[in-house]
Structure formats: structure tokens, C-alpha cells
Design a protein around this motif. Structure first.
Motif, PDB file in Angstrom:
ATOM      1  N   MET A   1      20.893 -64.870  30.367  1.00  0.00           N
ATOM      2  CA  MET A   1      19.586 -64.407  30.841  1.00  0.00           C
ATOM      3  C   MET A   1      19.284 -63.029  30.269  1.00  0.00           C
ATOM      4  O   MET A   1      20.159 -62.169  30.188  1.00  0.00           O
ATOM      5  CB  MET A   1      19.640 -64.342  32.383  1.00  0.00           C
ATOM      6  N   LEU A   2      18.043 -62.846  29.889  1.00  0.00           N
ATOM      7  CA  LEU A   2      17.638 -61.539  29.356  1.00  0.00           C
ATOM      8  C   LEU A   2      17.545 -60.531  30.495  1.00  0.00           C
ATOM      9  O   LEU A   2      17.085 -60.862  31.585  1.00  0.00           O
ATOM     10  CB  LEU A   2      16.262 -61.641  28.686  1.00  0.00           C
ATOM     11  N   GLY A   3      17.960 -59.322  30.259  1.00  0.00           N
ATOM     12  CA  GLY A   3      17.826 -58.273  31.271  1.00  0.00           C
ATOM     13  C   GLY A   3      16.362 -57.887  31.403  1.00  0.00           C
ATOM     14  O   GLY A   3      15.555 -58.201  30.534  1.00  0.00           O
ATOM     15  N   ALA A   4      16.019 -57.208  32.523  1.00  0.00           N
ATOM     16  CA  ALA A   4      14.636 -56.754  32.728  1.00  0.00           C
ATOM     17  C   ALA A   4      14.275 -55.780  31.610  1.00  0.00           C
ATOM     18  O   ALA A   4      15.114 -54.992  31.177  1.00  0.00           O
ATOM     19  CB  ALA A   4      14.509 -56.076  34.082  1.00  0.00           C
ATOM     20  N   ARG A   5      13.041 -55.882  31.141  1.00  0.00           N
ATOM     21  CA  ARG A   5      12.609 -54.968  30.090  1.00  0.00           C
ATOM     22  C   ARG A   5      12.518 -53.577  30.690  1.00  0.00           C
ATOM     23  O   ARG A   5      12.083 -53.384  31.805  1.00  0.00           O
ATOM     24  CB  ARG A   5      11.253 -55.418  29.570  1.00  0.00           C
ATOM     25  N   ARG A   6      12.895 -52.600  29.925  1.00  0.00           N
ATOM     26  CA  ARG A   6      13.105 -51.280  30.483  1.00  0.00           C
ATOM     27  C   ARG A   6      12.349 -50.247  29.656  1.00  0.00           C
ATOM     28  O   ARG A   6      12.353 -50.292  28.434  1.00  0.00           O
ATOM     29  CB  ARG A   6      14.604 -51.048  30.406  1.00  0.00           C
ATOM     30  N   PHE A   7      11.734 -49.338  30.332  1.00  0.00           N
ATOM     31  CA  PHE A   7      11.112 -48.214  29.633  1.00  0.00           C
ATOM     32  C   PHE A   7      12.134 -47.098  29.514  1.00  0.00           C
ATOM     33  O   PHE A   7      13.137 -47.105  30.229  1.00  0.00           O
ATOM     34  CB  PHE A   7       9.877 -47.722  30.407  1.00  0.00           C
ATOM     35  N   ARG A   8      11.881 -46.179  28.622  1.00  0.00           N
ATOM     36  CA  ARG A   8      12.743 -45.009  28.485  1.00  0.00           C
ATOM     37  C   ARG A   8      11.959 -43.749  28.809  1.00  0.00           C
ATOM     38  O   ARG A   8      10.729 -43.752  28.820  1.00  0.00           O
ATOM     39  CB  ARG A   8      13.282 -44.905  27.054  1.00  0.00           C
ATOM     40  N   GLY A   9      12.666 -42.657  29.066  1.00  0.00           N
ATOM     41  CA  GLY A   9      12.018 -41.368  29.307  1.00  0.00           C
ATOM     42  C   GLY A   9      12.123 -40.514  28.070  1.00  0.00           C
ATOM     43  O   GLY A   9      12.756 -40.947  27.103  1.00  0.00           O
ATOM     44  N   PRO A  10      11.566 -39.324  28.073  1.00  0.00           N
ATOM     45  CA  PRO A  10      10.648 -38.773  29.066  1.00  0.00           C
ATOM     46  C   PRO A  10       9.318 -39.535  29.130  1.00  0.00           C
ATOM     47  O   PRO A  10       8.930 -40.191  28.170  1.00  0.00           O
ATOM     48  CB  PRO A  10      10.419 -37.336  28.589  1.00  0.00           C
ATOM     49  N   ILE A  11       8.654 -39.419  30.296  1.00  0.00           N
ATOM     50  CA  ILE A  11       7.451 -40.206  30.601  1.00  0.00           C
ATOM     51  C   ILE A  11       6.233 -39.281  30.774  1.00  0.00           C
ATOM     52  O   ILE A  11       6.237 -38.410  31.641  1.00  0.00           O
ATOM     53  CB  ILE A  11       7.685 -40.985  31.929  1.00  0.00           C
ATOM     54  N   ASP A  12       5.221 -39.498  29.947  1.00  0.00           N
ATOM     55  CA  ASP A  12       3.975 -38.701  30.050  1.00  0.00           C
ATOM     56  C   ASP A  12       2.821 -39.674  30.282  1.00  0.00           C
ATOM     57  O   ASP A  12       2.496 -40.479  29.412  1.00  0.00           O
ATOM     58  CB  ASP A  12       3.774 -37.900  28.751  1.00  0.00           C
ATOM     59  N   LEU A  13       2.207 -39.603  31.462  1.00  0.00           N
ATOM     60  CA  LEU A  13       1.236 -40.624  31.875  1.00  0.00           C
ATOM     61  C   LEU A  13      -0.230 -40.199  31.778  1.00  0.00           C
ATOM     62  O   LEU A  13      -1.085 -40.765  32.464  1.00  0.00           O
ATOM     63  CB  LEU A  13       1.556 -41.085  33.313  1.00  0.00           C
ATOM     64  N   HIS A  14      -0.561 -39.225  30.940  1.00  0.00           N
ATOM     65  CA  HIS A  14      -1.971 -38.798  30.856  1.00  0.00           C
ATOM     66  C   HIS A  14      -2.248 -38.195  29.479  1.00  0.00           C
ATOM     67  O   HIS A  14      -1.875 -37.060  29.204  1.00  0.00           O
ATOM     68  CB  HIS A  14      -2.239 -37.777  31.973  1.00  0.00           C
ATOM     69  N   THR A  15      -2.906 -38.988  28.599  1.00  0.00           N
ATOM     70  CA  THR A  15      -3.250 -38.501  27.258  1.00  0.00           C
ATOM     71  C   THR A  15      -4.605 -39.087  26.829  1.00  0.00           C
ATOM     72  O   THR A  15      -5.022 -40.124  27.329  1.00  0.00           O
ATOM     73  CB  THR A  15      -2.211 -38.932  26.202  1.00  0.00           C
ATOM     74  N   HIS A  16      -5.248 -38.404  25.904  1.00  0.00           N
ATOM     75  CA  HIS A  16      -6.560 -38.844  25.398  1.00  0.00           C
ATOM     76  C   HIS A  16      -6.545 -39.007  23.884  1.00  0.00           C
ATOM     77  O   HIS A  16      -5.948 -38.203  23.167  1.00  0.00           O
ATOM     78  CB  HIS A  16      -7.637 -37.821  25.761  1.00  0.00           C
ATOM     79  N   SER A  17      -7.268 -40.036  23.414  1.00  0.00           N
ATOM     80  CA  SER A  17      -7.429 -40.252  21.971  1.00  0.00           C
ATOM     81  C   SER A  17      -8.910 -40.100  21.614  1.00  0.00           C
ATOM     82  O   SER A  17      -9.749 -39.804  22.481  1.00  0.00           O
ATOM     83  CB  SER A  17      -6.955 -41.661  21.599  1.00  0.00           C
ATOM     84  N   SER A  18      -9.226 -40.370  20.360  1.00  0.00           N
ATOM     85  CA  SER A  18     -10.607 -40.266  19.884  1.00  0.00           C
ATOM     86  C   SER A  18     -11.518 -41.353  20.469  1.00  0.00           C
ATOM     87  O   SER A  18     -12.727 -41.334  20.248  1.00  0.00           O
ATOM     88  CB  SER A  18     -10.635 -40.337  18.360  1.00  0.00           C
ATOM     89  N   VAL A  19     -10.934 -42.276  21.257  1.00  0.00           N
ATOM     90  CA  VAL A  19     -11.755 -43.245  21.990  1.00  0.00           C
ATOM     91  C   VAL A  19     -12.549 -42.505  23.076  1.00  0.00           C
ATOM     92  O   VAL A  19     -13.590 -42.973  23.518  1.00  0.00           O
ATOM     93  CB  VAL A  19     -10.851 -44.357  22.579  1.00  0.00           C
ATOM     94  N   SER A  20     -12.029 -41.335  23.494  1.00  0.00           N
ATOM     95  CA  SER A  20     -12.838 -40.449  24.348  1.00  0.00           C
ATOM     96  C   SER A  20     -12.861 -39.083  23.679  1.00  0.00           C
ATOM     97  O   SER A  20     -13.433 -38.953  22.596  1.00  0.00           O
ATOM     98  CB  SER A  20     -12.355 -40.433  25.800  1.00  0.00           C
ATOM     99  N   ASP A  21     -12.230 -38.076  24.291  1.00  0.00           N
ATOM    100  CA  ASP A  21     -12.380 -36.727  23.760  1.00  0.00           C
ATOM    101  C   ASP A  21     -11.099 -36.120  23.193  1.00  0.00           C
ATOM    102  O   ASP A  21     -10.992 -34.912  23.046  1.00  0.00           O
ATOM    103  CB  ASP A  21     -12.997 -35.795  24.816  1.00  0.00           C
ATOM    104  N   GLY A  22     -10.117 -36.974  22.839  1.00  0.00           N
ATOM    105  CA  GLY A  22      -8.938 -36.490  22.124  1.00  0.00           C
ATOM    106  C   GLY A  22      -9.278 -36.403  20.642  1.00  0.00           C
ATOM    107  O   GLY A  22     -10.250 -37.014  20.200  1.00  0.00           O
ATOM    108  N   THR A  23      -8.469 -35.673  19.888  1.00  0.00           N
ATOM    109  CA  THR A  23      -8.793 -35.510  18.467  1.00  0.00           C
ATOM    110  C   THR A  23      -8.013 -36.462  17.558  1.00  0.00           C
ATOM    111  O   THR A  23      -8.234 -36.477  16.356  1.00  0.00           O
ATOM    112  CB  THR A  23      -8.547 -34.056  18.005  1.00  0.00           C
ATOM    113  N   GLU A  24      -7.083 -37.254  18.133  1.00  0.00           N
ATOM    114  CA  GLU A  24      -6.294 -38.181  17.327  1.00  0.00           C
ATOM    115  C   GLU A  24      -6.641 -39.623  17.672  1.00  0.00           C
ATOM    116  O   GLU A  24      -6.973 -39.922  18.823  1.00  0.00           O
ATOM    117  CB  GLU A  24      -4.796 -37.944  17.573  1.00  0.00           C
ATOM    118  N   THR A  25      -6.548 -40.522  16.683  1.00  0.00           N
ATOM    119  CA  THR A  25      -6.774 -41.943  16.957  1.00  0.00           C
ATOM    120  C   THR A  25      -5.648 -42.429  17.879  1.00  0.00           C
ATOM    121  O   THR A  25      -4.595 -41.778  17.976  1.00  0.00           O
ATOM    122  CB  THR A  25      -6.727 -42.762  15.651  1.00  0.00           C
ATOM    123  N   PRO A  26      -5.836 -43.583  18.548  1.00  0.00           N
ATOM    124  CA  PRO A  26      -4.754 -44.089  19.402  1.00  0.00           C
ATOM    125  C   PRO A  26      -3.412 -44.210  18.672  1.00  0.00           C
ATOM    126  O   PRO A  26      -2.365 -43.854  19.224  1.00  0.00           O
ATOM    127  CB  PRO A  26      -5.289 -45.451  19.853  1.00  0.00           C
TER     128      PRO A  26
END
Ligand code: AMP
Ligand code: FE
Ligand code: FE
Ligand code: ZN
Length: 289
Positions: A1-26
Motif C-alpha cells: 500500500m502506498l503511504g499517505a502523500r506528504r507535504f514538506r516544510g517550511p510552509i508559506d500559505l500566502h503569496t501573490h502572482s501576476s494573476v493579481s498584484d504580484g510581480t512574478e508569474t505563477p
């Protein structure tokens, strides 16, 4: 059985791209997150999910976890309150309709602000459009970039401190739903709502305890208390309220690329808290790269 998929840290949950007002594309943003050593990043453009697909592809390539998100504009009286929303269904009819309405209101409001500014400065709507990508959520940062391009300010921050400041006489609010309605919409779309930077100047008075209690009851998950714009005294007070109402605390950068001094990973979120967000977010899966 495959183990649960896991995220790694560090975790940053708030960023913006040029889709709104960030200066970089996604994709550039996701690559910058990997280069900054992050293991997980959330893309949270203002009132739009248009960057999710591109960011997802980039996350797979870069080998980091992407949490699809959005920063939903809401409003209490004349004050704007930002609501981070994670892992909701982007095709949910309620979300689609409300975000379209907010984006349209932002566009009309930006044009009206530019008209007012144009009385005193040689700035046109075309100047502002030249600073946005097609279909981007338009905001004051784009007006700021146009002011910089015309030489009326040296940086975005200078434009915000001057011409774009709400007391400068050109400011205008735009339509946005009440936070209670936005929280209800996000939960109905399987998402997880968190109030962004709630301890900035004014925000604490905008959301007094009784209101926060109602938002918690309506499904609010947490508060973004670790954010550079939160004031220390207000933050301490909100930590106590978070405990009282069972709200979780997140920390994040609110990175806008070169548009703001905020650096990726300058504040982070605990893995146990992200675990809960993923547990409650049923509208969209994370992208495990
Ligand atoms: P708006 O939503 O159009 O009223 O513009 C607010 C947005 O501008 C928020 O996303 C902020 O992150 C951004 N912003 C606020 N102050 C600054 C600043 N000093 N420099 C750059 N961006 C800013
Ligand atoms: Fe922004
Ligand atoms: Fe915000
Ligand atoms: Zn933000």
C-alpha cells in the motif's frame, strides 16, 4: 500500500502572482519558493484562481507542494478585510459569481481612482492597463506601478504612502461581500477560510470579539497572526481570542515578488495546522510535487 502523500516544510500559505498584484508569474513564483527553500507554498491571488493550473505544473517540476488558494476581498463598512481560502472548488457557482463581481467592482473603482488622480497628475487608464497582465485582478498596486512608470513615485511603497493612501483624497473603496458571507461561500465550496493579517491598523476595531465569535461559528478556521503587518499589541489580544474560539493560527509572508519588501518564508505555518487544513479542505486537492 502506498503511504499517505506528504507535504514538506517550511510552509508559506500566502503569496501573490501576476494573476493579481504580484510581480512574478505563477511559475516564477513557485520556482522562487523552491529557491527560497520552502517545501510547501500556497498561491493566494486576490479574488482569482486563474493561476492554479500553471502553479500546479510548476510545483510538480520544482518538487514542492502547492496548496491552491485565494485571498477573498471582503468588507466591513469602509474597511477591507481579507479572507484567505484554501482547497475549495474553483468551479463552485457561488464562488465564481462572487469573485467575478468583486473583480469587476475593482476594475470600475480603479478607473474612478485614476480619473481623480488624473486631475492632478498626468496619469491615464492606459498607463495602468500597461502594468497589468490580461484578466489580472486589478488593484492599487497596478496604479502604483503606473505612477512609478510616470515618475510620480520612486517605488510602489512610496505611492502607497502618498497618492494611494486612503487619506490622500483619491481613495475609493469597492464592492466586496461581508466576511460572514465569504466564509459561508468558501465552506460551501469545500474550502478552509482564514482571516488574513487581522491585527493591522484598524482591523481589530473592524472585527470586535462579538463579530469574531459569529465568524467562528460560521466556519472560520483560523487567523493569520504571524504576518509582518500585524501590530504586536493587537496580535497578543487576538492570540487570546483564537484560543477562546478554537481558531488555528497561521503565519505567512504575503509575498508580492518585487512589489513589496515581504520575503518568502519570513513567517511560516506549523505542519500540524496545515494537516488540519488539508483534512478539512474537500473542494480541491493539494498538488504534491
Ligand atoms: P487594493 O486591494 O487595490 O486596495 O490594494 C491593496 C493591495 O496593495 C494589498 O494586496 C496590499 O498587499 C498591497 N499593498 C499595500 N501596501 C503596499 C505597499 N506599501 N507596497 C506594495 N503593495 C502594497
Ligand atoms: Fe496584494
Ligand atoms: Fe491582504
Ligand atoms: Zn495578500
Amino acid at each position: 500500500m502506498l503511504g499517505a502523500r506528504r507535504f514538506r516544510g517550511p510552509i508559506d500559505l500566502h503569496t501573490h502572482s501576476s494573476v493579481s498584484d504580484g510581480t512574478e508569474t505563477p511559475s516564477q513564483l513557485v520556482r522562487a519558493a523552491a529557491a527560497a527553500g520552502l517545501g510547501t507554498v500556497a498561491l493566494t491571488d486576490h479574488d482569482s484562481t486563474a493561476g492554479w493550473a500553471e502553479a500546479g505544473v510548476a510545483a510538480r517540476t520544482a518538487g514542492l507542494t502547492l496548496i491552491p488558494g485565494m485571498e477573498f476581498s471582503t468588507r466591513v463598512g469602509f474597511s477591507s478585510v481579507h479572507l484567505l481560502a484554501y482547497l475549495f472548488d474553483p468551479s463552485n457557482a457561488g464562488i465564481v459569481a462572487e469573485t467575478a463581481r468583486v473583480r469587476q467592482a475593482r476594475l470600475v473603482r480603479a478607473e474612478q481612482m485614476v480619473e481623480r488622480i488624473g486631475v492632478d497628475y498626468a496619469l491615464t487608464w492606459e498607463d495602468v492597463l500597461a502594468q497589468t497582465t490580461p484578466d489580472a485582478t486589478v488593484g492599487r498596486p497596478h496604479i502604483a506601478d503606473a505612477l512609478v512608470a510616470r515618475g510620480f513615485a520612486l517605488t510602489r511603497s512610496e505611492a502607497f504612502a502618498g497618492i494611494l493612501h486612503w487619506e490622500a483624497g483619491y481613495y475609493q473603496p469597492h464592492y466586496a461581500p461581508d466576511p460572514l458571507r465569504a466564509i459561508t461561500l468558501v465552506r460551501a465550496a469545500g474550502g478552509v477560510p482564514v482571516i488574513a493579517h487581522p491585527a493591522t491598523r484598524g482591523a481589530v476595531d473592524v472585527i470586535p470579539e462579538a463579530k469574531l465569535a459569529r465568524l467562528a461559528e460560521a466556519g472560520l478556521f483560523g487567523l493569520e497572526l504571524e504576518h509582518r503587518e500585524n501590530r504586536p499589541e493587537a496580535k497578543a489580544h487576538l492570540y487570546a481570542l483564537a484560543e477562546k474560539y478554537g481558531l488555528f493560527v497561521i503565519g505567512s509572508s504575503d509575498y508580492h515578488g518585487e512589489g513589496k519588501p515581504n520575503r518568502l518564508g519570513e513567517n511560516t505555518t506549523a505542519p500540524e495546522v496545515l494537516e488540519r487544513i488539508i483534512g478539512q479542505g474537500t473542494g480541491s486537492p493539494p498538488v504534491y510535487g
